[in-house]
Design a protein around this motif. Structure first.
Motif, PDB file in Angstrom:
ATOM      1  N   GLU A 104       0.836  -1.201   0.000  1.00  0.00           N
ATOM      2  CA  GLU A 104       0.000   0.000   0.000  1.00  0.00           C
ATOM      3  C   GLU A 104       0.873   1.254   0.000  1.00  0.00           C
ATOM      4  OE1 GLU A 104      -2.444  -0.514   3.441  1.00  0.00           O
ATOM      5  OE2 GLU A 104      -3.494  -2.237   2.597  1.00  0.00           O
ATOM      6  N   LYS A 105       1.935   1.236   0.816  1.00  0.00           N
ATOM      7  CA  LYS A 105       2.817   2.398   0.898  1.00  0.00           C
ATOM      8  C   LYS A 105       3.586   2.607  -0.407  1.00  0.00           C
ATOM      9  CE  LYS A 105       3.661   2.872   5.867  1.00  0.00           C
ATOM     10  NZ  LYS A 105       3.382   4.329   5.887  1.00  0.00           N
ATOM     11  N   VAL A 106       4.067   1.498  -1.001  1.00  0.00           N
ATOM     12  CA  VAL A 106       4.780   1.594  -2.281  1.00  0.00           C
ATOM     13  C   VAL A 106       3.860   2.186  -3.340  1.00  0.00           C
ATOM     14  CG1 VAL A 106       5.793   0.246  -4.167  1.00  0.00           C
ATOM     15  CG2 VAL A 106       6.417  -0.269  -1.806  1.00  0.00           C
ATOM     16  N   TYR A 107       2.623   1.679  -3.392  1.00  0.00           N
ATOM     17  CA  TYR A 107       1.651   2.158  -4.381  1.00  0.00           C
ATOM     18  C   TYR A 107       1.344   3.642  -4.159  1.00  0.00           C
ATOM     19  CZ  TYR A 107      -2.782   2.664  -6.872  1.00  0.00           C
ATOM     20  OH  TYR A 107      -3.786   3.099  -7.703  1.00  0.00           O
ATOM     21  N   ASP A 108       1.141   4.028  -2.899  1.00  0.00           N
ATOM     22  CA  ASP A 108       0.817   5.431  -2.605  1.00  0.00           C
ATOM     23  C   ASP A 108       1.955   6.361  -3.016  1.00  0.00           C
ATOM     24  OD1 ASP A 108      -1.647   4.777  -1.629  1.00  0.00           O
ATOM     25  OD2 ASP A 108      -1.077   4.843   0.491  1.00  0.00           O
ATOM     26  N   SER A 157      -8.709   4.446  -0.643  1.00  0.00           N
ATOM     27  CA  SER A 157      -8.610   5.891  -0.777  1.00  0.00           C
ATOM     28  C   SER A 157      -7.223   6.367  -0.389  1.00  0.00           C
ATOM     29  CB  SER A 157      -9.645   6.576   0.129  1.00  0.00           C
ATOM     30  OG  SER A 157      -9.343   7.949   0.262  1.00  0.00           O
ATOM     31  N   ARG A 158      -6.659   7.257  -1.166  1.00  0.00           N
ATOM     32  CA  ARG A 158      -5.334   7.797  -0.849  1.00  0.00           C
ATOM     33  C   ARG A 158      -5.391   8.757   0.329  1.00  0.00           C
ATOM     34  NH1 ARG A 158      -3.389  10.147  -6.337  1.00  0.00           N
ATOM     35  NH2 ARG A 158      -1.445  10.513  -5.214  1.00  0.00           N
ATOM     36  N   PHE A 159      -6.580   9.170   0.704  1.00  0.00           N
ATOM     37  CA  PHE A 159      -6.735  10.062   1.858  1.00  0.00           C
ATOM     38  C   PHE A 159      -6.675   9.287   3.180  1.00  0.00           C
ATOM     39  CE2 PHE A 159      -8.499  12.632  -1.504  1.00  0.00           C
ATOM     40  CZ  PHE A 159      -8.169  13.925  -1.149  1.00  0.00           C
ATOM     41  N   ILE A 160      -6.825   7.972   3.118  1.00  0.00           N
ATOM     42  CA  ILE A 160      -6.968   7.166   4.335  1.00  0.00           C
ATOM     43  C   ILE A 160      -5.779   6.223   4.501  1.00  0.00           C
ATOM     44  CG2 ILE A 160      -8.386   5.417   5.481  1.00  0.00           C
ATOM     45  CD1 ILE A 160     -10.826   6.693   4.058  1.00  0.00           C
ATOM     46  N   ASN A 185      -4.077   9.795   5.774  1.00  0.00           N
ATOM     47  CA  ASN A 185      -2.731   9.692   5.194  1.00  0.00           C
ATOM     48  C   ASN A 185      -2.164  11.111   5.193  1.00  0.00           C
ATOM     49  OD1 ASN A 185      -0.493   9.614   3.501  1.00  0.00           O
ATOM     50  ND2 ASN A 185      -1.390   8.083   2.147  1.00  0.00           N
ATOM     51  N   PHE A 186      -1.477  11.466   6.295  1.00  0.00           N
ATOM     52  CA  PHE A 186      -1.063  12.854   6.495  1.00  0.00           C
ATOM     53  C   PHE A 186      -0.137  13.356   5.393  1.00  0.00           C
ATOM     54  CE2 PHE A 186      -2.103  11.495  10.918  1.00  0.00           C
ATOM     55  CZ  PHE A 186      -3.171  12.369  11.103  1.00  0.00           C
ATOM     56  N   GLU A 187       0.702  12.483   4.875  1.00  0.00           N
ATOM     57  CA  GLU A 187       1.623  12.890   3.809  1.00  0.00           C
ATOM     58  C   GLU A 187       0.856  13.300   2.559  1.00  0.00           C
ATOM     59  OE1 GLU A 187       5.402  11.018   1.271  1.00  0.00           O
ATOM     60  OE2 GLU A 187       4.678   9.970   3.049  1.00  0.00           O
ATOM     61  N   PHE A 188      -0.107  12.444   2.159  1.00  0.00           N
ATOM     62  CA  PHE A 188      -0.882  12.753   0.962  1.00  0.00           C
ATOM     63  C   PHE A 188      -1.787  13.961   1.194  1.00  0.00           C
ATOM     64  CE2 PHE A 188      -4.799  12.415  -1.518  1.00  0.00           C
ATOM     65  CZ  PHE A 188      -4.276  12.499  -2.799  1.00  0.00           C
ATOM     66  N   GLU A 235     -15.154   9.996   0.406  1.00  0.00           N
ATOM     67  CA  GLU A 235     -14.560   8.658   0.300  1.00  0.00           C
ATOM     68  C   GLU A 235     -15.428   7.633   1.022  1.00  0.00           C
ATOM     69  OE1 GLU A 235     -11.517   8.161  -1.520  1.00  0.00           O
ATOM     70  OE2 GLU A 235     -12.198  10.170  -2.088  1.00  0.00           O
ATOM     71  N   VAL A 236     -15.957   8.019   2.176  1.00  0.00           N
ATOM     72  CA  VAL A 236     -16.835   7.121   2.935  1.00  0.00           C
ATOM     73  C   VAL A 236     -18.126   6.881   2.161  1.00  0.00           C
ATOM     74  CG1 VAL A 236     -18.189   6.886   5.066  1.00  0.00           C
ATOM     75  CG2 VAL A 236     -15.843   7.774   5.164  1.00  0.00           C
TER      76      VAL A 236
END
Length: 589
Positions: A271-275, A476-479, A499-502, A534-535
């Motif tokens: 998941e992290k690699v994909y994000d 979701s990239r937000f989560i 996902n604080f970075e995104f 997203e929800v």
């Protein structure tokens, strides 16, 4: 030819059949250092001779705690096991208090540590344990260095005694006690025999892709966990060279250096690699960005064995040349297979990475089953997206009336250490109760549908399977993380760690006037509103009784150190609920 029935037979089998120059490779002070199969065995024998001189007896317990995987771990492992003693691996990230519990519960008499940080934690509790001495792999002031044992075991004068000990070890003897990280309560000590793990490695070997003595494996999942540990024995059997990554944060750099063909992963890492890959796409110029998203959308519809037809495969070849080849380059350029375990993997990630030419073989198992129960394999049509493959040879899988997965086979544990009642509670005859729910389709593929204990009823009597909803939301990239709650309540709800970075990048891109701190992000109306979308998207895929009616954002990053996650990155549901009790009360008050 060596017949493999005990764990220490693996290196001798490798010596006879493969005799590698690079059996294990670890990086020290910026330089990769390899040992051959012969050197591996010689060093393990020196450790055995030294431990004999220290008075180590059959069934004595030796603890090993290492922050990263490294060659020394394997040398100690074989050196201990050859004497009929047991290797007690301990997760490095648990508290000093838990160190004390495991050391005492296992009655460990010696302990090997990797570095100063681990040594300090052991030193805090050593006086309260039965430890006679602690040895370190790194040079640490005030701690014995493990090279002292090579000096002590240098003479071959007692090698015949080592051989006698080896000859006396039976396949059904206890080899190791692995303390499960546990999502609740004290860790349980899972007793695994030599044959439990050996049989699992041999029966899993048929699912490996083609391996030769030129095959390079990158290893970074904790070797103290049975998943990676069993694979390391399996790689020894297959004749692959094992390279140990410097740490989770160095996987990309190490992959570029060694160009691995194979590695094992957990879904959280993928998941992290994909994000990260998706985040980089935001900076691409016009046409390149459109091509990138076109390739990703194409990948989301990937099916194995060319099932989408010739035109799809034609487009996929273009996507691989223009886009996905760069994904492969980021991981060394030669990676063709990743074995995923420990937690459920989102099907979209399976499809996208397979489309990119890096096949993901998802497997399933538990510490109590040594661990593999089933795993996919691309050849012979034994791969199906959304499943964990077919059960391996000699493992019998049965689905109980309530949907629970039951397992019988030579890989099922000896029991829980010093806890016959707990052991009896998970066994029905020879069948082990996994606690997971699943189904087997008409073609024999096993699909995990949820965790028996994690499934709950709302006050309206409706069943909710939180993992299905959580996996959908995590697309979701937000989560970053999410836990669905609502047992006994009128409706399901969720704790969400953004996902604080995104989100920070999103704030900058959208020119939002929001301070990019976790606390400010979790209170910002624009962020809450965006995550609500997203929800809402997720809710359309579930029945009304399953839909998330409310959620709260948590400013704390869920991690092993914060107590939210186990060392294998599973959520500690009761702990998370307790940590965020104020948010729970806010939702349901």
């Amino acid at each position: 030819m060596t017949e493999i029935t005990r764990l220490f037979d693996f290196p001798y089998y490798q010596l006879e059949n493969h005799n590698l120059d690079k059996a294990f490779v670890t990086k020290y002070q910026g330089k990769w250092s390899a040992i051959s199969t012969k050197e591996y065995i010689d060093k393990a024998n020196a450790i055995s001779r030294a431990l004999l001189k220290l008075g180590v007896n059959k069934d004595d317990k030796i603890a090993v705690i290492s922050s990263t995987n490294r060659t020394e771990w394997n040398i100690i492992d074989i050196g201990v096991l050859q004497l009929g003693a047991q290797n007690i691996p301990i997760y490095p990230t648990i508290s000093a208090e838990d160190y004390e519990y495991v050391l005492n519960h296992s009655e460990s008499i010696y302990c090997f540590v990797s570095d100063e940080e681990v040594f300090k934690k052991v030193s805090q509790v050593k006086a309260n344990t039965q430890l006679k001495a602690v040895y370190s792999f790194d040079h640490i002031e005030g701690c014995k260095h493990y090279s002292e044992l090579f000096e002590l075991g240098k003479d071959n004068d007692n090698q015949k005694d080592v051989q006698a000990r080896m000859d006396a070890v039976n396949p059904d003897d206890l080899a190791t006690i692995i303390y499960t990280s546990g999502t609740t309560g004290r860790p349980k000590g899972v007793m695994l025999s030599h044959w439990n793990i050996v049989s699992n490695a041999l029966d899993s070997s048929e699912r490996l892709p083609d391996i030769s003595t030129d095959t390079r494996v990158l290893s970074f999942l904790p070797i103290c966990h049975i998943f990676e540990r069993m694979l390391i024995y399996l790689y020894q059997y297959a004749g692959a060279s094992v390279y140990y990554a410097e740490g989770l944060d160095k996987i990309g750099d190490n992959a570029k250096e060694i160009k691995p063909h194979l590695m094992s992963v957990v879904p959280r890492l993928l998941e992290k690699v994909y994000d990260k890959i998706m985040a980089k796409a935001e900076d691409l110029p016009g046409i390149k960005q459109r091509l990138f998203y076109w390739a990703v959308q194409l990948g989301k519809h990937w099916e194995p064995y060319g099932e989408n037809g010739r035109f799809y495969e034609f487009k996929l070849n273009i996507a691989r040349k223009l886009i996905f080849s760069k994904w492969q380059e980021a991981l060394g350029g030669q990676l063709h297979t990743m074995v995923s375990g420990s937690a459920p993997l989102q099907s979209r990630l399976t499809r996208i990475f397979c489309a990119a030419g890096m096949q993901i073989m998802e497997g399933y198992g538990l510490t109590e089953t040594s661990p593999v129960i089933s795993v996919g394999m691309y050849k012979n049509n034994m791969f199906k997206v959304g499943t964990v493959g077919k059960p391996i040879k000699n493992v019998d899988v049965k689905i109980a009336e309530d949907g629970e997965i039951l397992i019988k086979g030579p890989n099922v544990m000896m029991g829980y250490y010093k806890d016959p009642e707990k052991t009896a509670s998970v066994m029905t005859g020879d069948y082990f109760h996994t606690g997971d729910k699943g189904e087997i389709d008409n073609n024999g593929f096993l699909k995990i549908t949820g965790r028996k204990k994690e499934m709950f009823k709302t006050s309206g009597g409706k069943y909710v399977i939180p993992t299905l909803i959580e996996n959908e939301l995590k697309q979701s990239r937000f989560i970053e993380q999410v836990m669905v709650i609502g047992e006994g309540e009128k409706m399901p709800a969720a704790f969400i760690q953004p996902n604080f970075e995104f989100v920070t990048e999103w704030i900058e891109r959208k020119h939002k006037k929001i301070t990019a701190t976790p606390e400010a992000i979790c209170k910002a109306h624009d962020i809450i509103e965006r995550i609500q979308k997203e929800v809402d998207r997720c809710n359309t895929k579930f029945g009304k009784w399953e839909q998330i009616k409310r959620f709260e954002l948590t400013p704390v990053v869920w991690s092993i150190d914060s107590g939210h996650l186990t060392p294998t990155m599973k959520m500690k549901r009761d702990v998370i609920k307790s940590i965020h009790k104020n948010l729970y009360d806010k939702i349901y008050s």
